[in-house]
Design a protein around this motif. Structure first.
Motif, short mmCIF file in Angstrom:
data_model
loop_
_atom_site.label_atom_id
_atom_site.label_comp_id
_atom_site.label_asym_id
_atom_site.label_seq_id
_atom_site.Cartn_x
_atom_site.Cartn_y
_atom_site.Cartn_z
N GLY A 32 -11.84 -3.38 -13.25
CA GLY A 32 -10.62 -2.59 -13.14
C GLY A 32 -10.30 -2.12 -11.73
N TRP A 33 -11.32 -1.77 -10.97
CA TRP A 33 -11.08 -1.19 -9.63
C TRP A 33 -10.49 -2.20 -8.65
CZ3 TRP A 33 -11.55 3.94 -8.55
CH2 TRP A 33 -12.25 4.73 -9.48
N ILE A 34 -10.65 -3.50 -8.91
CA ILE A 34 -10.20 -4.48 -7.92
C ILE A 34 -8.68 -4.53 -7.82
CG2 ILE A 34 -12.21 -5.91 -8.40
CD1 ILE A 34 -10.16 -7.97 -9.64
N VAL A 35 -7.97 -4.06 -8.84
CA VAL A 35 -6.52 -4.23 -8.85
C VAL A 35 -5.90 -3.52 -7.65
CG1 VAL A 35 -4.40 -3.85 -10.15
CG2 VAL A 35 -6.49 -4.51 -11.35
N GLN A 36 -6.18 -2.21 -7.50
CA GLN A 36 -5.59 -1.52 -6.35
C GLN A 36 -6.23 -1.99 -5.04
OE1 GLN A 36 -6.03 2.74 -6.55
NE2 GLN A 36 -8.21 2.72 -6.11
N GLU A 37 -7.49 -2.40 -5.10
CA GLU A 37 -8.16 -2.85 -3.87
C GLU A 37 -7.48 -4.08 -3.29
OE1 GLU A 37 -12.45 -1.18 -5.56
OE2 GLU A 37 -12.20 -3.33 -5.21
N ASP A 76 -12.10 5.53 -16.23
CA ASP A 76 -11.75 4.87 -14.97
C ASP A 76 -10.61 3.86 -15.12
OD1 ASP A 76 -13.47 6.29 -13.37
OD2 ASP A 76 -15.11 4.85 -13.53
N ARG A 77 -10.22 3.55 -16.35
CA ARG A 77 -9.04 2.71 -16.54
C ARG A 77 -7.83 3.35 -15.87
NH1 ARG A 77 -9.02 -1.33 -20.28
NH2 ARG A 77 -10.88 -1.58 -21.57
N LEU A 78 -7.78 4.67 -15.91
CA LEU A 78 -6.71 5.40 -15.23
C LEU A 78 -7.08 5.68 -13.79
CD1 LEU A 78 -4.13 7.11 -14.99
CD2 LEU A 78 -5.38 9.01 -16.03
N TYR A 79 -8.28 6.23 -13.57
CA TYR A 79 -8.64 6.68 -12.22
C TYR A 79 -8.65 5.53 -11.21
CZ TYR A 79 -10.44 10.50 -15.14
OH TYR A 79 -10.59 11.50 -16.07
N SER A 80 -8.99 4.31 -11.68
CA SER A 80 -9.10 3.18 -10.76
C SER A 80 -7.75 2.73 -10.21
CB SER A 80 -9.76 1.99 -11.47
OG SER A 80 -8.96 1.52 -12.54
N LEU A 81 -6.65 3.26 -10.75
CA LEU A 81 -5.33 2.86 -10.28
C LEU A 81 -4.52 4.00 -9.68
CD1 LEU A 81 -4.38 0.49 -13.24
CD2 LEU A 81 -4.81 -0.20 -10.89
N LEU A 82 -5.13 5.17 -9.53
CA LEU A 82 -4.40 6.32 -9.02
C LEU A 82 -3.86 6.10 -7.62
CD1 LEU A 82 -6.54 9.33 -10.29
CD2 LEU A 82 -4.32 8.58 -11.14
N GLY A 83 -4.54 5.27 -6.85
CA GLY A 83 -4.09 5.00 -5.48
C GLY A 83 -2.76 4.28 -5.41
N MET A 84 -2.29 3.76 -6.54
CA MET A 84 -1.02 3.04 -6.55
C MET A 84 0.17 3.99 -6.61
SD MET A 84 -2.11 0.03 -6.18
CE MET A 84 -0.51 -0.75 -6.20
N ILE A 85 -0.08 5.28 -6.80
CA ILE A 85 1.02 6.26 -6.73
C ILE A 85 1.00 6.86 -5.33
CG2 ILE A 85 2.06 8.32 -7.73
CD1 ILE A 85 0.67 7.76 -10.30
N ASP A 86 1.77 6.27 -4.44
CA ASP A 86 1.76 6.69 -3.04
C ASP A 86 2.87 7.72 -2.82
OD1 ASP A 86 1.20 6.86 -0.36
OD2 ASP A 86 2.41 5.11 0.18
N GLU A 87 2.64 8.92 -3.36
CA GLU A 87 3.61 10.01 -3.25
C GLU A 87 2.88 11.23 -2.71
OE1 GLU A 87 6.85 10.20 -3.94
OE2 GLU A 87 7.16 8.16 -4.72
N PRO A 88 3.22 11.68 -1.48
CA PRO A 88 2.49 12.80 -0.87
C PRO A 88 2.46 14.06 -1.74
CG PRO A 88 3.96 11.76 0.72
CD PRO A 88 4.28 11.16 -0.61
N GLY A 89 3.52 14.31 -2.49
CA GLY A 89 3.57 15.54 -3.28
C GLY A 89 2.91 15.44 -4.64
N PHE A 90 2.48 14.24 -5.01
CA PHE A 90 1.85 14.05 -6.32
C PHE A 90 0.35 14.26 -6.14
CE2 PHE A 90 0.07 11.48 -9.80
CZ PHE A 90 0.76 12.02 -10.86
#
Length: 607
Positions: free
Chosen positions: A222-227, A305-319
């Motif tokens: 799962g983690w490779i997606v955002q990587e 981690d299904r959720l946590y592994s993709l959190l980096g895809m929300i590139d919003e400073p205020g989120f």
């Protein structure tokens, strides 16, 4: 910890701030006999805050942990070249590290196993939230797929790539198939590579080797997606063999063989997401479309981690949501849904409902059960049936979405239920909306064949739907496929006519595409819309598709009306209507049943 494991004795110093990361610094030290050996040190660096700031030259590593046992120890030196301690390594990382050290051009590597203090949940939560930026700002991502093995799959993959590349040089339209050329068209290159597999002179050993290559565990992690999606540049290592992203794209042209033992769609999804990102969508739709695709194909050791592994895809400073590893997944996932609603004013995550389905599935981990009906668990099986409308249904990658049931109205969080003192909390979501209709009649017709339908099967569906629902006396296969073609087009004009979908009077190009695909993909997509759904007729006479599980028809006794069926609701902030279940009429409390398609309300006509 077993007796054979290497304990970590290195004392991790506290990071100076929430944007600081650790990096493994690699020095090559000359030994006797002119042989260089690597020496390692851990240093602290601050990440840039945005593009354009002075870059931090480092490389981020993408790999699989494998077995978590520490089978080797890495000696870490301090600034005085003294041994500061040992860090235990997993087998996979211990095998990778010599190759990574040798291939590094920066001498600075970010490796989660070494650069995050794994025993510190607070630090881990902060670093997990930073991981998207780590892979985005890295000069390069180095992917470790594992050592080259005796099967020679990587050697045959390289041999095949070189052979086809040589053939391409001799074709008339070579510029269309050459990356970097102004005339380059990736679809032309894809068709050429795909046709090469069907060429009579192509040795079958290449397909076997390439499928074995794609079966490596990294491709389902799962983690490779955002990587990979966030990487500026990526180098893929199999032992000392090197590939780049274009090589992976070319290898992904191999025809998918679902009957193959251990076969997986994950590599196709990964390459589609990399080559056709959802960058034209605003957040959070961009994130929701991504996680919808990823959750069905990629796995993580920890369910949350299904959720946590993709959190980096929300590139919003205020989120500012970050997981808290000290509290239950239910609380974290609810907090995340609330954060989406509050920050973006969007409730499209309701279309990814799963709570009622999770309760029915034996494989659902205990920690992902008991969620509020409106909080997604992001798990694979519920998200695969039925296809979810708000994120593109059967046509998600490379297709636009135009659903707009609420006509642009946004959700306002922290509001009170009108006329009461009830406010949103961790169990209840207070929303505004309107009941636009009720389900009246439900057809028992079940869609279960998509890629190999024959006339008998299609006629059987039509006959069952006609028999169950009023007003369809003149329906034929054409009318049913026409309806499904509209549903599958996400509110846009269908890109293929119903005649073309059904293969009536095909052109030579359409015949060629059917021959390569070995199935009618357009028809399969239309029929797949019905998976996990049932045709319904509403109280106001509208035709629709609603979830098969949980949707209720109107109740009648001896022909006399007794009770309304499931309410169909347009909710502020949600682009598609939802089927709900009434829990408490006085409190106006409902549960989510699922999203639905209903004629005449999908583009805001009912509000």
């Amino acid at each position: 910890m077993g007796e054979s494991e290497f304990q970590t004795t290195y004392n991790y110093c506290t990071l100076q701030g929430t944007r600081y990361i650790r990096l493994l610094q690699v020095f090559l030290k000359d030994n006797h006999g002119n042989k260089q050996t690597p020496v390692y040190r851990i240093v602290h660096k601050e990440l840039p805050r945005k593009d354009g700031e002075p870059p931090l030259d480092f490389e981020a590593i993408s790999y699989t942990w494998g077995d978590s046992d520490r089978v080797a120890g890495l000696s870490i030196q301090d600034e005085h070249n003294k041994v500061a301690g040992i860090v235990g390594l997993t087998k996979n990382l211990s095998e990778a590290l010599p190759y990574l050290s040798q291939q590094s051009t920066t001498g600075l590597l970010w490796i989660d196993q070494l650069c995050i203090k794994q025993a510190d949940d607070v630090e881990k939560a902060i670093q997990v939230r930073l991981m998207g930026q780590i892979y985005r700002f890295a000069k390069r991502v180095i992917v470790w797929l594992g050592p080259a093995d005796d099967s020679c799959d990587i050697e045959l993959c390289k041999e095949y790539l070189d052979a086809v590349a040589e053939l391409i040089e001799g074709v008339p339209n070579v510029k269309r198939m050459t990356p970097g050329d102004p005339a380059y068209n990736p679809d032309h290159r894809l068709v050429y590579f795909r046709s090469a597999f069907n060429h009579e002179k192509t040795d079958a050993k290449y397909a076997v080797a390439i499928r074995k290559f794609w079966s490596r565990p990294w491709f389902t992690r799962g983690w490779i997606v955002q990587e990979i999606l966030l990487s500026r540049q990526a180098m893929i290592l199999v032992g000392s063999f090197q590939l780049d992203m274009q090589d992976l794209t070319d290898l992904a042209a191999i025809p998918y063989a679902p009957g193959n033992s251990g076969s997986s769609n994950s590599y196709m999804v990964l390459m589609n997401l990399k080559n056709h990102p959802f960058t034209d969508d605003a957040q959070p739709l961009q994130f929701l479309r991504l996680i919808y695709q990823a959750a069905q194909q990629f796995d993580t050791k920890e369910p949350a981690d299904r959720l946590y592994s993709l959190l980096g895809m929300i590139d919003e400073p205020g989120f500012n949501f970050k997981p808290d590893y000290k509290i239950p997944s239910k609380t974290n996932f609810t907090r995340f849904a609330i954060a989406l609603a509050e920050y973006f004013g969007s409730l499209d995550f309701l279309s990814l409902w799963s709570a009622n389905l999770d309760e029915m599935l034996p494989a659902t981990p205990t920690e992902l059960k008991g969620f509020p009906s409106w909080v997604p668990s992001w798990t694979a099986t519920p998200l695969s049936v039925p296809f979810r409308l708000a994120v593109g249904g059967v046509k998600s990658v490379r297709f636009d979405i135009a659903w707009n049931a609420a006509k642009g109205r946004r959700h306002i969080h922290n509001q009170y239920l009108q006329g009461s003192n009830i406010k949103a909390n961790e169990d209840k979501l207070v929303v505004r909306g309107v009941i636009v209709d009720y389900v009246d009649t439900i057809s028992s017709a079940r869609f279960h064949r998509y890629w190999d339908p024959d006339n008998e099967y299609l006629n059987g569906l039509v006959a069952q739907i006609k028999g169950d629902l009023p007003g369809l006396e003149d329906w034929t296969q054409f009318e049913m496929i026409d309806f499904l073609n509209v549903v599958s087009s996400n509110g846009c004009t269908p890109n293929e006519t119903t005649e073309a979908v059904m293969g009536l009077n095909p052109t030579e190009l359409q015949k060629e595409i059917l021959e390569i695909a070995q199935c009618n993909e357009a028809l399969g997509n239309c029929l797949s819309v019905g998976r996990g759904r049932r045709f319904v007729r509403t109280e106001k006479g509208r035709l629709g598709l609603a979830p098969a599980i949980g949707t209720k028809p109107a109740s009648r006794s001896e022909g006399i009306f007794v009770e309304k069926g499931s309410p169909i609701v347009v909710i502020h902030g949600c682009s598609v209507p939802m089927v709900l279940e009434l829990v408490d009429e006085e409190l106006r409390e409902y549960k989510v049943v699922g999203d639905c398609y209903v004629e005449g309300i999908m583009l805001g006509e009912a509000v």
